[in-house]
Design a protein around this motif. Structure first.
Motif, PDB file in Angstrom:
ATOM      1  N   GLN A 336       0.827  -1.205   0.000  1.00 35.15           N
ATOM      2  CA  GLN A 336       0.000   0.000   0.000  1.00 35.15           C
ATOM      3  C   GLN A 336       0.866   1.261   0.000  1.00 35.15           C
ATOM      4  OE1 GLN A 336      -2.695  -0.254   3.403  1.00 35.15           O
ATOM      5  NE2 GLN A 336      -4.400  -0.694   2.017  1.00 35.15           N
ATOM      6  N   ALA A 337       1.857   1.290   0.897  1.00 34.38           N
ATOM      7  CA  ALA A 337       2.714   2.463   1.008  1.00 34.38           C
ATOM      8  C   ALA A 337       3.578   2.633  -0.233  1.00 34.38           C
ATOM      9  CB  ALA A 337       3.596   2.344   2.253  1.00 34.38           C
ATOM     10  N   GLY A 338       3.892   1.516  -0.899  1.00 36.31           N
ATOM     11  CA  GLY A 338       4.707   1.593  -2.101  1.00 36.31           C
ATOM     12  C   GLY A 338       4.051   2.393  -3.206  1.00 36.31           C
ATOM     13  N   GLU A 339       2.713   2.414  -3.228  1.00 36.59           N
ATOM     14  CA  GLU A 339       1.997   3.188  -4.238  1.00 36.59           C
ATOM     15  C   GLU A 339       2.123   4.683  -3.988  1.00 36.59           C
ATOM     16  OE1 GLU A 339      -1.995   1.820  -4.195  1.00 36.59           O
ATOM     17  OE2 GLU A 339      -1.499  -0.256  -4.698  1.00 36.59           O
ATOM     18  N   THR A 340       2.373   5.062  -2.736  1.00 38.46           N
ATOM     19  CA  THR A 340       2.472   6.480  -2.390  1.00 38.46           C
ATOM     20  C   THR A 340       3.919   6.937  -2.263  1.00 38.46           C
ATOM     21  OG1 THR A 340       0.401   6.288  -1.154  1.00 38.46           O
ATOM     22  CG2 THR A 340       1.757   8.231  -0.721  1.00 38.46           C
ATOM     23  N   TYR A 341       4.758   6.115  -1.631  1.00 45.88           N
ATOM     24  CA  TYR A 341       6.136   6.526  -1.369  1.00 45.88           C
ATOM     25  C   TYR A 341       7.102   5.828  -2.332  1.00 45.88           C
ATOM     26  CZ  TYR A 341       3.696   7.838   2.923  1.00 45.88           C
ATOM     27  OH  TYR A 341       2.799   8.349   3.811  1.00 45.88           O
ATOM     28  N   ARG A 342       7.493   4.627  -2.012  1.00 46.75           N
ATOM     29  CA  ARG A 342       8.416   3.872  -2.859  1.00 46.75           C
ATOM     30  C   ARG A 342       8.250   2.394  -2.541  1.00 46.75           C
ATOM     31  NH1 ARG A 342      12.669   1.824  -0.274  1.00 46.75           N
ATOM     32  NH2 ARG A 342      13.000   2.435   1.895  1.00 46.75           N
ATOM     33  N   GLU A 343       8.741   1.536  -3.427  1.00 43.78           N
ATOM     34  CA  GLU A 343       8.609   0.106  -3.228  1.00 43.78           C
ATOM     35  C   GLU A 343       9.777  -0.449  -2.414  1.00 43.78           C
ATOM     36  OE1 GLU A 343       8.150  -1.870  -6.926  1.00 43.78           O
ATOM     37  OE2 GLU A 343       6.201  -0.952  -7.376  1.00 43.78           O
ATOM     38  N   ALA A 344       9.483  -1.432  -1.572  1.00 44.92           N
ATOM     39  CA  ALA A 344      10.503  -2.119  -0.774  1.00 44.92           C
ATOM     40  C   ALA A 344       9.948  -3.476  -0.378  1.00 44.92           C
ATOM     41  CB  ALA A 344      10.884  -1.306   0.459  1.00 44.92           C
ATOM     42  N   SER A 345      10.822  -4.406  -0.065  1.00 45.27           N
ATOM     43  CA  SER A 345      10.408  -5.743   0.371  1.00 45.27           C
ATOM     44  C   SER A 345      10.747  -5.932   1.844  1.00 45.27           C
ATOM     45  CB  SER A 345      11.096  -6.821  -0.475  1.00 45.27           C
ATOM     46  OG  SER A 345      12.501  -6.743  -0.320  1.00 45.27           O
TER      47      SER A 345
END
Length: 455
Positions: A336-345
């Protein structure tokens, strides 16, 4: 077949006609003896029962009959019929096993809705034979459960119950600590109900001042009071045809509780400034993080309102009791946060680190921590060190303003801590403790009992 038990022929004829028009077969008897004899034939699916069968109006006969019915035919739902002034008697009946109560004079729509709900709940019931609930994959095939993350056994039991009651109009009370996802469950109930195409209206009752309750919930006409410069539609009117979600129902003051009971019982209300009675078609879902049974004992919550709200109760466990779901939740929030900020695993070590932590703020606290870590670190794969660094930063910020880090403590936890500190500071002098906290001694005693604080 629906059995009507009442010694007033006018009532049995009226109810029989109403049920027939709605497609239900019915039969009527006038005494407890006839009722039990008729039920022993085995084809009764629901009972509509008056509480009095003689000149006495204590309801004793009705309670005795209810007890006999539940002991001999436990699976048959019983709807009690009583006068508005005898709701206390109806509550006794609910405690004895009645499914619901209807007040005289009844609202036709509300009575039929209660009948359909009771029949629907009986039809959707699953035998409690100790078998495991369906798998998450099976539940997802049968219901729309998007946004509800987890495969924990207790969660699956909750989702199974959710799916079975969603198709009815039963009022549902969702309980659990702050941050456990009560609103998410309420939305899922609405999405899987016949009202899914209608509105879903969320109301935080804890944020509505008692003086504004009627205006907010029922609406007002222009000129109804000072500052009423234009007409306003109330929350119930907005929710008509759909579902209303009453969050923080435990924060409602006693005066407002009476007004809430009236509208939930009769499904009617009046807009402020108008004498016109309006009808309402709405399903009610409520939620609280408070112990309402304790509030009833303390006189802070009406028992009749509690029974009107919790035809079905869904209790959400704290996140600490769903540790196996923490990696799933964390990865969901990362997506969810990746859509707003950045992608991470999320690394395996970080997932284990999150599982080992205590979560007083539950799912909400986990979500906030995930978002905060993404903001302060640039790593593509999150490790335990990234979370520890973020928490250290929060502790540093909290030391500057004297408050605990956001998400590290609930409001109840802060209140309990402050009471304990005040007791220590004032060496057990409860009068001074109450004064320092801005509480009456009675309010202080209630909070001490709530948190299990003993001197």
């Amino acid at each position: 077949m629906i059995l009507i038990i009442d010694d007033d022929e006018a009532i049995t004829v009226s109810l029989g006609l109403l049920l027939k028009q709605a497609g239900h077969a019915s039969s009527a008897v006038s005494s407890p003896e006839e009722a039990l004899e008729r039920m022993d034939r085995g084809d009764v699916s629901l009972v509509l029962q008056d509480m009095n069968f003689s000149r006495r109006t204590t309801g004793e006969e009705g309670l005795q009959l209810l007890s006999s019915i539940k002991s001999r035919h436990a699976q048959v739902p019983v709807l009690l019929i009583t006068a508005w002034g005898s709701i206390e008697l109806a509550v006794q009946g609910m405690k004895a096993g009645a499914a619901d109560f209807i007040t005289k004079p009844w609202n036709r729509q509300q009575l039929l809705q209660s009948v359909e709900t009771a029949l629907g709940l009986r039809a959707s019931g699953r035998a409690e034979d100790g078998t495991a609930p369906p798998s998450r994959e099976d539940l997802d095939r049968r219901y729309d459960l998007r946004g509800v993350i987890g495969e924990n056994q207790r969660l699956l039991e909750i989702l199974d119950l959710l799916g079975r009651v969603a198709g009815t109009d039963a009022s549902v009370l969702i309980t659990g600590e702050s941050g456990t996802g009560k609103e998410v469950i309420a939305e899922a109930l609405h999405r899987n109900s016949p009202r899914r195409d209608g509105p879903f209206v969320k109301v935080n009752l804890g944020g509505i001042a008692a003086s504004l309750f009627e205006s907010e919930m029922f609406g007002h006409l222009r000129g109804a009071f000072t500052d009423a410069h234009r007409d306003r539609q109330g929350r119930f009117a907005v929710a008509d045809g759909g579902t209303i979600f009453l969050d923080e129902i435990g924060d409602l003051d006693l005066r407002s509780q009476v007004k809430m009971l009236r509208v939930l019982q009769d499904r009617t209300y009046e807009v402020l400034g108008s004498s016109e009675t309006r009808t309402l078609d709405v399903r009610v879902i409520s939620a609280t993080n408070r112990e309402l049974a304790a509030a009833v004992e303390e006189g802070r919550f009406r028992e009749d309102l509690l029974y009107r709200l919790n035809l079905i109760t869904i209790h959400l466990p704290p996140l600490a009791e769903r540790r196996d779901d923490i990696p799933l939740l964390a990865r969901h929030f990362l997506d969810q946060a990746g859509e707003t900020y950045r992608e991470a695993s999320l690394g395996a070590a970080a997932a284990a680190w999150l599982q080992a932590r205590e979560w007083p703020g539950n799912i909400r606290q986990l979500k906030h921590l995930i978002e905060r870590v993404l903001l302060v670190t640039g790593a593509d794969e999150l490790q335990p060190g990234h979370f520890e660094e973020t928490l250290a930063m929060e502790r540093g910020e909290s030391s500057k303003n004297g408050l605990p880090p956001v998400g590290s403590m609930t409001v109840d936890g802060m209140e309990k801590t402050m009471i304990l500190r005040s007791i220590e500071h004032h060496r057990g002098n409860l009068t001074r403790v109450a004064e320092s906290l801005g509480l009456s001694r009675q309010a202080l005693y209630r909070r001490m009992e709530k948190y299990g604080i003993k001197l």
